[in-house]
Motif scaffolding. Sequence first.
Motif, PDB file in Angstrom:
ATOM      1  N   VAL A 159       0.839  -1.200   0.000  1.00 31.49           N
ATOM      2  CA  VAL A 159       0.000   0.000   0.000  1.00 31.49           C
ATOM      3  C   VAL A 159       0.871   1.246   0.000  1.00 31.49           C
ATOM      4  O   VAL A 159       2.048   1.213   0.376  1.00 31.49           O
ATOM      5  N   ASP A 160       0.277   2.363  -0.417  1.00 26.90           N
ATOM      6  CA  ASP A 160       1.015   3.621  -0.426  1.00 26.90           C
ATOM      7  C   ASP A 160       1.025   4.236   0.972  1.00 26.90           C
ATOM      8  O   ASP A 160       0.367   3.750   1.893  1.00 26.90           O
ATOM      9  N   ALA A 161       1.776   5.326   1.120  1.00 29.22           N
ATOM     10  CA  ALA A 161       1.945   5.950   2.436  1.00 29.22           C
ATOM     11  C   ALA A 161       0.622   6.452   3.001  1.00 29.22           C
ATOM     12  O   ALA A 161       0.360   6.333   4.208  1.00 29.22           O
ATOM     13  N   ALA A 162      -0.242   6.999   2.132  1.00 28.85           N
ATOM     14  CA  ALA A 162      -1.531   7.516   2.600  1.00 28.85           C
ATOM     15  C   ALA A 162      -2.408   6.390   3.126  1.00 28.85           C
ATOM     16  O   ALA A 162      -3.089   6.536   4.157  1.00 28.85           O
ATOM     17  N   THR A 163      -2.402   5.256   2.426  1.00 26.62           N
ATOM     18  CA  THR A 163      -3.206   4.116   2.872  1.00 26.62           C
ATOM     19  C   THR A 163      -2.657   3.552   4.168  1.00 26.62           C
ATOM     20  O   THR A 163      -3.413   3.188   5.076  1.00 26.62           O
ATOM     21  N   GLU A 164      -1.335   3.478   4.278  1.00 27.40           N
ATOM     22  CA  GLU A 164      -0.734   2.978   5.512  1.00 27.40           C
ATOM     23  C   GLU A 164      -1.137   3.864   6.694  1.00 27.40           C
ATOM     24  O   GLU A 164      -1.494   3.360   7.767  1.00 27.40           O
ATOM     25  N   LYS A 165      -1.119   5.172   6.488  1.00 27.62           N
ATOM     26  CA  LYS A 165      -1.526   6.092   7.552  1.00 27.62           C
ATOM     27  C   LYS A 165      -2.986   5.889   7.921  1.00 27.62           C
ATOM     28  O   LYS A 165      -3.344   5.871   9.107  1.00 27.62           O
ATOM     29  N   ALA A 166      -3.844   5.686   6.916  1.00 28.31           N
ATOM     30  CA  ALA A 166      -5.268   5.468   7.174  1.00 28.31           C
ATOM     31  C   ALA A 166      -5.485   4.184   7.954  1.00 28.31           C
ATOM     32  O   ALA A 166      -6.323   4.123   8.866  1.00 28.31           O
ATOM     33  N   ILE A 167      -4.731   3.134   7.608  1.00 30.59           N
ATOM     34  CA  ILE A 167      -4.876   1.856   8.312  1.00 30.59           C
ATOM     35  C   ILE A 167      -4.445   2.002   9.763  1.00 30.59           C
ATOM     36  O   ILE A 167      -5.134   1.515  10.680  1.00 30.59           O
ATOM     37  N   VAL A 168      -3.340   2.684   9.994  1.00 30.03           N
ATOM     38  CA  VAL A 168      -2.865   2.880  11.372  1.00 30.03           C
ATOM     39  C   VAL A 168      -3.892   3.649  12.189  1.00 30.03           C
ATOM     40  O   VAL A 168      -4.158   3.323  13.358  1.00 30.03           O
ATOM     41  N   GLU A 169      -4.502   4.665  11.599  1.00 32.65           N
ATOM     42  CA  GLU A 169      -5.540   5.434  12.297  1.00 32.65           C
ATOM     43  C   GLU A 169      -6.701   4.530  12.705  1.00 32.65           C
ATOM     44  O   GLU A 169      -7.211   4.620  13.831  1.00 32.65           O
ATOM     45  N   VAL A 170      -7.102   3.660  11.783  1.00 30.52           N
ATOM     46  CA  VAL A 170      -8.214   2.750  12.077  1.00 30.52           C
ATOM     47  C   VAL A 170      -7.836   1.775  13.189  1.00 30.52           C
ATOM     48  O   VAL A 170      -8.624   1.524  14.116  1.00 30.52           O
ATOM     49  N   LEU A 171      -6.634   1.221  13.124  1.00 31.71           N
ATOM     50  CA  LEU A 171      -6.199   0.269  14.152  1.00 31.71           C
ATOM     51  C   LEU A 171      -6.221   0.922  15.536  1.00 31.71           C
ATOM     52  O   LEU A 171      -6.679   0.318  16.515  1.00 31.71           O
ATOM     53  N   ARG A 172      -5.748   2.151  15.613  1.00 35.54           N
ATOM     54  CA  ARG A 172      -5.711   2.836  16.906  1.00 35.54           C
ATOM     55  C   ARG A 172      -7.114   3.194  17.394  1.00 35.54           C
ATOM     56  O   ARG A 172      -7.381   3.161  18.600  1.00 35.54           O
ATOM     57  N   THR A 173      -8.000   3.483  16.459  1.00 39.58           N
ATOM     58  CA  THR A 173      -9.397   3.738  16.839  1.00 39.58           C
ATOM     59  C   THR A 173     -10.042   2.469  17.387  1.00 39.58           C
ATOM     60  O   THR A 173     -10.765   2.512  18.394  1.00 39.58           O
ATOM     61  N   LEU A 174      -9.778   1.348  16.742  1.00 39.71           N
ATOM     62  CA  LEU A 174     -10.327   0.073  17.209  1.00 39.71           C
ATOM     63  C   LEU A 174      -9.809  -0.253  18.607  1.00 39.71           C
ATOM     64  O   LEU A 174     -10.576  -0.661  19.489  1.00 39.71           O
ATOM     65  N   LYS A 175      -8.530  -0.068  18.817  1.00 42.41           N
ATOM     66  CA  LYS A 175      -7.959  -0.320  20.138  1.00 42.41           C
ATOM     67  C   LYS A 175      -8.598   0.587  21.185  1.00 42.41           C
ATOM     68  O   LYS A 175      -8.938   0.146  22.287  1.00 42.41           O
TER      69      LYS A 175
END
Length: 249
Positions: A159-175
């Motif tokens: 994935v590109d950098a923007a997608t990686e950032k979006a995924i990390v945001e989602v993971l932290r929201t889930l946590k």
Amino acid sequence: MTVAYRRKPVLWDVEYDATAAKLIAIVGPNGAGKSTLMKACLGLLPLSAGSVAFWGRPFAEVRGRVGYVPQRESVDWEFPVSALDVVCMGRYGKIGWFRGISRAHRQVALEALSKVHMEAFADRQIAQLSGGQQQRVFLARALAQEADLYFMDEPFAGVDAATEKAIVEVLRTLKGAGRTVICVHHDLQSVPEYFDEVLMLNMRVVAAGPVSEVFTAENLQKTYGGRLTLLDAASHAVARAAAGGPQPR
């Protein structure tokens, strides 16, 4: 658990108990059994020995509480459905198969797309999306399921950098919402930055626990053997994490 292909063990006597409300990485070399472990937990592969329990119960009894994001390469992206259709599939556990998607369920799906910054592509055919966009859509489908535990097989791969950032945001929201996320992950340098705990696997469990305690140069050496080029960069990441310094992006 033990899992074998054609009588050849791929996972051997693996014992692991995931900690609730944590972001957990599964790391190990190619062929270590990382994806196999995930699929075996979900009943997608048979066990040769052992058992798997979710909150003390069989997977079949708690299926609706468990979400799964497979490897992008394993999905038929030519199937003629829109991004919103894919995300709505995550609601079937709550509304049942062969029943229509209500406005309320569709709204949940749209909100999930918004969380991964893909709401503008809701009506786009999935075959017309880039690889990173497709990965976000699958992540949104998992979010729409509103599970308590998520398995994600290499969500950051390709994935590109923007997608990686979006995924990390989602993971932290889930946590933050008390969810548990278990990811097969390859980028060792980002493990201290992205995850709370790590399961280090090479057919057997080499080490498991908080990143700050078990993600060490010694355990990396045990897990990956003599792949020193790879380990050198990871060891620097471990040292930076221990010193509280900035992590690579």
